[in-house]
Design an enzyme around this catalytic site. Structure first.
Site, PDB file in Angstrom:
ATOM      1  N   LYS A  77       0.852  -1.194   0.000  1.00  0.00           N
ATOM      2  CA  LYS A  77       0.000   0.000   0.000  1.00  0.00           C
ATOM      3  C   LYS A  77       0.888   1.244   0.000  1.00  0.00           C
ATOM      4  CE  LYS A  77      -3.750   1.969   2.865  1.00  0.00           C
ATOM      5  NZ  LYS A  77      -4.591   1.729   4.050  1.00  0.00           N
ATOM      6  N   SER A 152      -9.527   1.642   3.326  1.00  0.00           N
ATOM      7  CA  SER A 152      -8.718   2.425   2.418  1.00  0.00           C
ATOM      8  C   SER A 152      -7.701   1.610   1.616  1.00  0.00           C
ATOM      9  CB  SER A 152      -7.968   3.494   3.216  1.00  0.00           C
ATOM     10  OG  SER A 152      -7.084   2.898   4.140  1.00  0.00           O
ATOM     11  N   SER A 176      -9.451  -0.773   7.506  1.00  0.00           N
ATOM     12  CA  SER A 176      -8.983  -0.624   6.122  1.00  0.00           C
ATOM     13  C   SER A 176      -8.356  -1.847   5.478  1.00  0.00           C
ATOM     14  CB  SER A 176      -7.989   0.523   6.035  1.00  0.00           C
ATOM     15  OG  SER A 176      -8.704   1.727   5.957  1.00  0.00           O
TER      16      SER A 176
END
Ligand code: GLN
Length: 481
Positions: A77, A152, A176
């Site tokens: 990420k 997210s 997330s």
């Protein structure tokens, strides 16, 4: 053609010489190219990954011992720092910034032989539940590209879902990792706060943030967890509890099988009816298989989302104050006459709407006139939850909940009302407020055809039980009623 099932199978194929790390990387690069419309990757480290694969193949051929993640193709990420690589938290404010050091998890991955294939799109500064808050456009759900992947860590989830890498590392501050795993039909694991070092993770809310794993199977999540966990001199909040051998302990039986669920959670009006029904049916199946699954009262359900948003925005307003146009990335000084004007212009243009909203909210709840009404009360709620959780785990080994109250929604569907989006976090923020580990398991298919998950949580540092239950439940879901 290369085909991936689990890390274990891949390693067997490497040993048998029926595949190579290079073949694996070439395969993933092709899939990433073909599925670029999903917008899961912000950058692909193509040359580097191929070179690393070739080096690993060579060392294997020479008989040099292979690491536990040898040749495993991992995506990260865009909030995890990787030396000499860009990291932007999907924000314009970090444009042009390159990390000068490795996050601890990166060092650990590389030491174990992993190949890092690229950095993945996410909500800006990990703030969001749909990946629509990225400065680089939304990520699309591979099952239905008109729908969100969740957030997210949306890019990280879709990369695993759509076969663009074997495993992804995401971050989970309030769901997330688990929420996008739920929307994409994969496994999402958030470890205990303090299990995995946050050194090199761009901070959102430091007392909640934890690096997590998105994977195709519980086994792959367990192997990865074993590698990235453990003490770190660079992060004093990491525990020095020894790291168990998750990958092997996973297969043993759990000592007892007592699981609680919150009655108010399954009866909550926001929970989709079909999700509720399927979870209830699964609970009956668990009971028939010898588990003791009981409803317990949890009267604070409607308080946890407000407490979470008060505390995390307060922490975020402090963490994000470092992005001022002086030290990192983007600076707007064109028409600025004073330092203050430069700050204002940089932040107004560099931060997206949601990030600005949360910085303002955080400053508000910390301001002298409102501090006690919001921040202090939210801290009290957090303390109550910690005590209650201790109580629950003195009687039960795990808590079972839905992961999300709905399945993946359409892009744009929840953009007008931020509160509606926040309320979707009702089942995931609990684990972060109290710091316990949680996992979302891809057990169900909704009558609308979309996947959804079951969430399990255990007590602090009891990832072994969490993974054992997970493995058992994945098996149980396969067996006919
Ligand atoms: N959806 C939550 C939020 O917007 C969780 C985010 C996260 O875990 N990073 O804050």
């Amino acid at each position: 053609m290369f085909r991936f099932t689990t890390i274990k199978d891949y390693h067997q194929a490497l040993q048998a010489n029926t595949t190579s790390c290079k073949e694996a990387v070439q395969y993933y690069l092709t899939v990433i190219r073909e599925r670029a419309f999903l917008n899961a990757f912000l950058e692909v480290f193509e040359e580097e990954a191929l070179q690393r694969a070739a080096d690993l193949d060579q060392s294997r051929a020479k008989g040099i011992a292979v690491g536990p993640l040898h040749g495993v193709v991992v995506g990260i990420k865009d909030v995890i720092s990787y030396q000499h690589h860009a990291v932007t938290a999907s924000s314009l404010i970090l444009s042009g910034y390159k990390s000068t050091y490795n996050a601890t998890v990166i060092d650990k991955l590389l030491d174990a032989g992993a190949i890092i294939i690229g950095r993945q799109n996410c909500d800006e500064f990990a703030m969001g539940s749909s990946n629509e808050n990225s400065a680089f456009g939304p990520v699309k759900n591979f099952i239905d590209p008109s729908r969100v992947p969740g957030g997210s860590s949306g890019g990280s989830a879709v990369a695993v879902q759509a076969g663009m890498c074997m495993v992804s590392l995401g971050s989970d501050t309030g769901g997330s990792v688990r929420q996008p795993a739920d929307f994409c039909g994969i496994v999402g694991l958030k470890p205990t706060y303090g299990r995995v070092s946050r050194y090199g993770l761009i901070a959102y809310a430091s007392s909640f943030d934890q690096i997590g794993i998105l994977a195709n199977s519980v086994d792959d999540a367990a192997i990865t967890l074993e590698i990235i966990s453990g003490k770190d001199d660079f992060d004093s909040t990491v525990s020095d509890e020894p790291v168990p051998s998750y990958a092997s302990l996973l297969h043993n039986q759990t000592a007892s099988r007592k699981i609680a669920y919150f009655r108010q959670a399954l009866e909550h009006p926001s929970l989709d009816v079909n999700i509720r029904e399927q979870i209830e049916t699964f609970i009956s199946k668990l009971i028939a298989a010898g588990y003791q699954v009981e409803p317990i009262e949890f009267e604070w359900l409607d308080m946890i989302v407000p407490a979470y948003y008060v505390l995390t925005t307060a922490e975020a307003s402090s963490n994000l104050s470092r992005f001022d146009g002086v030290r990192y990335g983007y600076r707007d000084s064109q028409s600025a006459n004073t330092l203050q004007e430069m700050y204002t212009q940089t932040r107004s243009k560099g931060f997206g709407k949601e990030v600005q909203r949360r910085i303002l909210l955080g400053n508000f709840v910390l301001s002298s006139g409102y501090f006690d009404a919001y921040f202090t009360r939210a801290q009290q709620v957090r303390q109550l939850l910690v005590t209650r959780t201790r109580d629950i785990f003195s009687q039960y080994q795990a808590i079972l909940l839905p992961t999300v109250p709905s399945t993946a929604f359409r892009l744009g569907e929840k953009n007008t009302d931020p509160v509606e989006m926040f309320l979707g976090d009702i089942y995931t923020v609990f684990a972060n407020l109290v710091g316990i580990p949680g996992i979302s398991l891809p057990l169900f298919k909704h009558i609308n055809g979309l996947p959804f998950g079951l969430q399990l949580m255990t007590s602090h540092f009891d990832e072994v039980t969490l993974l054992r239950f997970s493995k058992q439940m994945m098996q149980l879901a396969q067996t006919p009623a």
